[in-house]
Motif scaffolding. Sequence first.
Motif: not given
Length: 192
Positions: A92-118
């Motif tokens: 949505t960000v890239t479509e609204a603002f074509p000059n902007k790169f945007s990314v949803a980072l894959s960090v501690a996905d799923g269960l890791a976001s609950i169990l992995e230390p901060m």
Amino acid sequence: TQEVNLPSKMTTRTRGPQSAMITAIAVSLLASASSTTVLPQIADDPALHAPLISVVRDLLPSNLEGDDTPVAFMHGMGDAGANPGMQSLAQTVTEAFPNKFSVALSVADGLASILEPMDHQLAEFARAVRAHPQLTGGFDAVGLSQGNLVVRAYIERINDPPVRRFISICGPMEGIGTCPMNPLYQAICPVW
């Protein structure tokens, strides 16, 4: 469906429990737009993932035309950067603002976001940021829920490359009073 007219002549249509989050996204990311309509489509399981949204813009805000600061999104507990809702936020960000790169980072996905230390999630976030050459000159960070804590830790401890603007959506910055109302979390919280 609920329609909310915002002070900056923005309109958001939302459905379900994610309405506050979608409104915050619209206000935070598009606050300078003079005329914007946000039309979200809620994901099948809004309790676990970011909602699917799309932005239809009537006018491109003149003060953002030259702003090509990239945007990195950090998901909340139980979600994943590759999930459709997170991908739609970045898209949505890239479509609204074509000059902007945007990314949803894959960090501690799923269960890791609950169990992995901060601290591990923080190190993984820093590695993910540095893996994108588009972010090396600095970036805007958007955190959703627990993702805000990861972004805040990055800003306070590392901040290289630097976060230029930090947008917190439903972030537990001052702690939480109860465990989230989800069977998995309800089973784990008493143990902690």
